[in-house]
Motif scaffolding. Structure first.
Motif, mmCIF file in Angstrom:
data_model
loop_
_atom_site.group_PDB
_atom_site.id
_atom_site.type_symbol
_atom_site.label_atom_id
_atom_site.label_comp_id
_atom_site.label_asym_id
_atom_site.label_seq_id
_atom_site.Cartn_x
_atom_site.Cartn_y
_atom_site.Cartn_z
ATOM 1 N N ALA A 166 -63.742 8.862 -55.699
ATOM 2 C CA ALA A 166 -63.261 9.556 -54.470
ATOM 3 C C ALA A 166 -63.192 8.610 -53.411
ATOM 4 N N PRO A 167 -62.065 8.897 -52.636
ATOM 5 C CA PRO A 167 -61.763 7.956 -51.430
ATOM 6 C C PRO A 167 -62.718 8.488 -50.289
ATOM 7 N N SER A 168 -63.165 7.231 -49.594
ATOM 8 C CA SER A 168 -64.248 7.550 -48.646
ATOM 9 C C SER A 168 -63.364 8.325 -47.252
ATOM 10 N N PRO A 169 -63.894 8.951 -46.500
ATOM 11 C CA PRO A 169 -63.397 9.356 -45.184
ATOM 12 C C PRO A 169 -62.643 8.666 -44.462
ATOM 13 N N GLU A 170 -62.844 7.365 -44.298
ATOM 14 C CA GLU A 170 -62.192 6.314 -43.611
ATOM 15 C C GLU A 170 -61.027 5.688 -44.367
ATOM 16 N N ASP A 171 -60.948 5.905 -45.749
ATOM 17 C CA ASP A 171 -59.747 5.386 -46.527
ATOM 18 C C ASP A 171 -58.757 6.603 -46.685
#
Length: 352
Positions: A166-171
């Motif tokens: 899952a993409p991190s929030p910053e990504d």
């Protein structure tokens, strides 16, 4: 069980065949089977090795006589050394080479037809079992003369893929309101021109709408034409992204305008993210969308119908919410684990 997957490459560039083969090999290994992959290599080799799946370098990418002789010798040597019970081919050339090698060696040959529109795909009938990634593909192979008794259908699955995190929030890519996203090569087969034409109709009602193509730009003339036109600031060709899911959290609608698409993984990934979907009513797409219950189906090569379906989603937050919930419910059955279980059943049926 000793299983050998054979295919052209295991590249990490949005290749659906490589993606499915890697997911399947890793999940089979996690279940305790002895699994290896033979290909010309690519970005997923390290992932395979990290999951205790051996990778052997064999090049099936050329159909020239000398290359085929080399591939035959290489596969025969590998089979003699590793003694697989099942050789699972994912592309045409490994299937044909595998069938020749099998004449003097006791293994079961299974071939998955990922792209039945490819020239020469009928040669995959040489396998003991032929697998279609959708009922549409299986029906097409029957029409091509493959006996129905030798055909099985195994739907692709993406939930639980070892390739993705899952993409991190910053990504996460933060998109503006009324953002339409499509993932896949910018190509004629993927209907890039149909989507561009449909977007022209969408912006008449939603002037601030934005369209994002996430994928390799194979059709440069189309992209250059858009860049030179009045929609240059609204149509974005962002190129290949190894993690296209970064665009999903803030997208408004996912659209897939394909002319042909047996069972597109990107569509399943959009469903997994709970995105409301509009996609062409062609090949395996209706199966992925549960006959239209998990997303809107548009007539293929019809920009006006595609635009109308997209506009209906942009207009209605309630419809987007309902389809998003239906999407998650549908994709819950399209898991890597379920796909693996079904393939193991096919191996067992064919071997017996």
């Amino acid at each position: 069980m000793r299983i050998l997957h054979v295919l052209n490459t295991v590249v990490h560039t949005g290749n659906g065949i490589a993606n499915v083969a890697v997911d399947l090999a890793v999940e089979q290994r996690r279940r305790g089977h002895e699994v290896a992959v033979a290909s010309a290599g690519g970005g997923f080799v390290d992932l395979l090795r990290e999951n205790s799946v051996l990778h052997h370098h064999l090049d099936f990418t050329s159909r020239r006589p000398k290359a085929l002789i080399t591939a035959h010798r290489g596969l025969a040597t590998l089979v003699d050394r590793t003694r697989p019970e099942v050789v699972h081919a994912h592309t045409i050339t490994p299937t044909v080479v595998g069938a020749v090698v099998q004449r003097r060696r006791p293994f079961t040959l299974v071939a998955t037809v990922h792209n039945e529109y490819q020239r020469g795909v009928t040669l995959m009938r040489t396998a003991d079992a032929v697998v279609g990634v959708s009922e549409a593909v299986s029906a097409s192979m029957v029409r091509r003369g493959v006996p129905r008794a030798r055909i099985h259908t195994v739907l692709n699955g993406t939930v639980g893929s070892p390739r993705r995190t899952a993409p991190s929030p910053e990504d996460v890519v933060h998109l503006p309101p009324d953002a339409i996203v499509t993932v896949g090569a910018v190509s004629h087969r993927k209907g890039a021109d149909v989507l561009v034409a449909a977007f022209e109709e969408v912006v008449r009602e939603f002037p601030g709408a934005q369209l994002y193509f996430v994928g390799n730009v194979d059709w440069t003339e189309l992209a250059e034409g858009v860049a030179a036109g009045e929609r240059a600031d609204q149509v974005h060709f962002v190129g290949f992204d190894a993690q296209p899911q970064r665009y999903f959290p803030t997208a408004t609608v996912f659209v897939l305008a394909s002319r042909r698409d047996p069972m597109p993984l990107v569509l399943l990934e959009a469903l997994e993210a709970g995105l409301p979907v509009v996609a062409s009513d062609v090949d395996g797409i209706p199966e992925a969308l549960d006959g239209g219950r998990a997303g809107l189906l548009a007539r293929p090569e019809d920009p006006t119908d595609l635009a109308a379906k997209t506009i209906s989603l942009l207009r209605s937050e309630d419809l987007r919410r309902r389809l998003g919930a239906a999407a998650k419910e549908r994709v819950a059955t399209l898991t890597v684990a379920a796909m693996t279980e079904r393939y193991l059943e096919v191996y067992g049926i064919t071997s017996s």
